[in-house]
Scaffold this motif. Structure first.
Motif, PDB file in Angstrom:
ATOM      1  N   GLY A 146      -9.825 128.670 108.238  1.00  0.00           N
ATOM      2  CA  GLY A 146     -10.839 127.675 108.551  1.00  0.00           C
ATOM      3  C   GLY A 146     -11.935 128.133 109.486  1.00  0.00           C
ATOM      4  N   PHE A 147     -11.844 129.359 110.031  1.00  0.00           N
ATOM      5  CA  PHE A 147     -12.895 129.846 110.942  1.00  0.00           C
ATOM      6  C   PHE A 147     -14.178 130.069 110.146  1.00  0.00           C
ATOM      7  N   ALA A 148     -15.262 129.420 110.583  1.00  0.00           N
ATOM      8  CA  ALA A 148     -16.515 129.502 109.841  1.00  0.00           C
ATOM      9  C   ALA A 148     -17.515 130.390 110.572  1.00  0.00           C
ATOM     10  N   PHE A 149     -18.106 131.313 109.800  1.00  0.00           N
ATOM     11  CA  PHE A 149     -19.210 132.130 110.306  1.00  0.00           C
ATOM     12  C   PHE A 149     -20.504 131.492 109.813  1.00  0.00           C
ATOM     13  N   ALA A 208      -5.384 118.097 101.309  1.00  0.00           N
ATOM     14  CA  ALA A 208      -5.545 118.953 100.131  1.00  0.00           C
ATOM     15  C   ALA A 208      -6.697 119.933 100.341  1.00  0.00           C
ATOM     16  N   GLN A 209      -7.729 119.510 101.065  1.00  0.00           N
ATOM     17  CA  GLN A 209      -8.814 120.421 101.448  1.00  0.00           C
ATOM     18  C   GLN A 209      -8.669 120.669 102.946  1.00  0.00           C
ATOM     19  N   PRO A 210      -7.872 121.646 103.310  1.00  0.00           N
ATOM     20  CA  PRO A 210      -7.510 121.787 104.723  1.00  0.00           C
ATOM     21  C   PRO A 210      -8.667 122.173 105.635  1.00  0.00           C
ATOM     22  N   ALA A 211      -9.596 122.998 105.125  1.00  0.00           N
ATOM     23  CA  ALA A 211     -10.706 123.438 105.976  1.00  0.00           C
ATOM     24  C   ALA A 211     -11.885 122.500 105.799  1.00  0.00           C
ATOM     25  N   LEU A 212     -12.551 122.172 106.902  1.00  0.00           N
ATOM     26  CA  LEU A 212     -13.719 121.279 106.821  1.00  0.00           C
ATOM     27  C   LEU A 212     -14.842 121.949 106.035  1.00  0.00           C
TER      28      LEU A 212
END
Lengths: 254, 345
Positions: A146-149, A208-212
């Motif tokens: 989930g870490f977003a760049f 079901a969609q774990p990452a934002l």
């Protein structure tokens, strides 16, 4: 967005992954190409024009195509992908989600805001203004689940990583390094400059969609005061946070 | 309902199935059993679906108590393994790749994994709730397993109740395929970041498995895999898969395993074939490996051959009753058909 011819070079990454390399820099133009190719492969797989592809992983400058070597040889796959490439067609790539993410800048939430202001020669308020005036693209997810760049951070705020990385960057931190802004879904070691913190569930393994976020989304940050941060954080801790409120049509009307 | 209880968790024992797929683009690793052939075989021996969840011991020291109903189980491990079944009266040493009925109130004790690290234990009907499509434990993101954690004392897991039925064993040598010290790789995706000498070193040198190892990856030490120049020591982050050999500035290779992160900034000189990857997780520190580059065609062929071999081994399990094989079972399990399907492999 109409698809245009793109150039990529295939590289073997073992017998079950191909890396389609679009370039070797961090640029929005490359990310757009990667995201477009990802969407095209996904559409072709659904239409069964492409067989054997299991999943794709977009990065800043490449798309990893993971396939089943029992079903398809990578050289066959490359041929099929080239056909997709030249098929510019009429397909329209669906745009990513547009988010507005509340951030409490500075204070204990953003321990590096002061030093970032000092290092860039700007005052703290100006740093916040510039950061929240930017429309960021989600370039890729990775490093941690989930870490977003995100990119690009305004030029005036470009700084190398901190000379002393922190052992613990708290979950929710919004931090900058070079042209990137990162949003930390987990406590983690890190060397980026922490500007603030968002009280938002960035990763929830029960959904079901774990990452934002996903690659191709756009993000704006909105400065909030501590009391609003606390209220939202309470919602998050109680599992009551509605992610829909972060989508820009809703977030901007609030 | 029947259960088993972890009474001693050992070091990094986890629930794993075949893995958690289609989420790498969100930064979520595949995870999954480090030795897929053992997972499939152990499951086959207790009549589970081949991709069913198993208990994977990273390094022994695992005790499991059976509740008041009996359960069938099987394990796969290297021959030196010491796995005991204590029925309250006596203790019996069990053989790998063979199914057993653990009576009610018995205890299964994994005392040593022998010369290798892992053992994979399958229980009939073992069931752990899936999260994001998989039961595989990835503790860093509290995913899978029991509450997202490695096994702990007191963990209770649902299994089937078994009372009678035949026991099976596998004598196929495919289970012993983890004895070689040569690891096949396909060069790339960033071999152009390395000097000719660096690549020569990788393919001709001996590399020793260090103590720095977990489910994410292992570090090896050996001749330096030199980068072309200082600038070639970093790349703009690019995807990683299990098997990627990344080389940081030290020139010492790191091979990534099932819990590998999804992207990173070190150049990757080569990728280990998926079917050779278990070796790096299985063998103990100090083991000396060499790397051999194979063509993509040879790599594809090798995984296809192994897949057929494993399918055949699973299709031709022997039924064991008092250590003899009954004709009835030979017919029932189509042993002949399993040995040859008439197709060249």
């Amino acid at each position: 967005m109409l698809l245009t011819q793109e150039s990529w070079t295939p590289h073997y990454a073992g017998e079950r992954c191909l890396i389609l390399e679009f370039g070797n820099t961090i640029e929005r133009k490359l990310v757009d190409q990667v995201v477009a190719m990802n969407a095209r492969i996904s559409a072709a797989s659904i239409e069964e024009k492409l067989v054997g592809v299991l999943e794709c992983v977009p990065t800043f400058r490449s798309l990893a195509v993971i396939f089943d070597p029992l079903i398809v040889h990578p050289d066959q796959l490359i041929e099929q992908l080239r056909l997709l490439d030249s098929d510019t067609g009429e397909k329209v790539i669906s745009l990513g989600t547009q988010f507005v993410i509340p951030v409490h800048y500075g204070d204990e939430s953003g321990p590096d805001l002061h030093s970032v202001a000092t290092l860039t020669g700007l005052d703290e308020q100006r740093v916040i203004e510039m950061h929240q005036a930017t429309e960021f693209s989600v370039y890729m997810l990775g490093f941690l689940p989930g870490f977003a760049f995100l990119g690009d951070t305004p030029k005036e705020l470009h700084l190398p990583r901190r000379s002393e990385p922190r052992v613990r960057v708290p979950e929710g931190s919004v931090a900058i390094a070079m042209q990137l802004t990162g949003v930390y879904p987990w406590d983690s070691p890190g060397g980026w400059h922490i500007l603030g913190k968002c009280p938002v569930p960035l990763f929830d393994g029960t959904l079901a969609q774990p990452a934002l976020f996903k690659a191709g989304d756009t993000v704006r940050f909105k400065s909030i005061e501590k009391d609003e941060f606390d209220a939202l954080n309470d919602l998050k801790l109680q599992g009551q946070f509605d992610r829909e409120t972060l989508c820009s049509s809703q977030a901007l009307s609030q | 309902m029947n259960t088993i209880t972890v009474t001693r968790p050992g070091l990094l024992s986890t629930v794993q199935d075949s893995g958690r797929f289609k989420l790498r683009h969100l930064g979520i690793p595949w995870s999954g059993c480090l030795v897929p052939v053992w997972q499939k075989m152990a499951n086959a021996l207790v009549d589970n679906a081949l991709d069913n969840s198993v208990i994977e011991s990273w390094e022994g020291g695992l005790d499991i108590a059976v509740a008041d109903k009996s359960v069938r189980f099987a394990f796969c491990a290297h021959e030196g393994v010491e796995l005991l079944l204590n029925d309250g009266v006596s203790t019996q040493k069990l053989q790998p790749a063979k199914s057993y009925l653990a009576p009610s109130h018995s205890t299964i004790l994994l005392r040593s994994t022998g010369n290798y690290r892992h053992a994979v234990i399958a229980f009939s009907g073992l069931e752990v709730q899936k999260q994001l499509g998989s039961s595989s434990t990835y503790a860093k993101a509290t995913l899978g397993g029991l509450n997202g954690s490695v096994l702990k004392t007191g963990d209770v897991i649902c299994v089937n109740e078994n009372t009678s039925g035949a026991e099976y064993q596998c004598t196929n040598p495919v289970l012993k395929d983890y004895e070689q010290n040569e690891i096949r790789v396909v060069l790339g995706p960033q071999q152009d970041h390395f000097s000719d000498e660096g690549i020569n070193n990788l393919l001709n040198g001996n590399y020793t498995l260090s103590t720095d190892a977990d489910r994410m990856g292992v570090r090896l030490t050996g001749p330096e895999v030199q980068h072309k120049n200082a600038a070639a020591k970093d790349i703009v982050s690019d995807a990683i898969v299990p098997g990627s050999i990344q080389v940081p500035g030290t020139g010492q290779p790191i091979v990534l395993l099932n819990d590998a992160h999804t992207a990173g900034g070190y150049p990757k000189v080569a990728t280990v074939l998926s079917i050779d990857l278990p070796l790096l997780g299985l063998r103990r520190p100090g083991t000396v490996f060499s790397f051999r580059a194979v063509s993509i065609d040879d790599a594809i062929n090798a995984v296809r051959v192994q897949d057929k071999t494993v399918q055949k081994a699973i299709g031709s399990l022997s039924c064991v009753t008092n250590n003899t094989i009954s004709n009835e079972t030979l017919f029932k399990h189509n042993l002949i058909g399993g040995v040859t399907d008439g197709n060249p492999i």
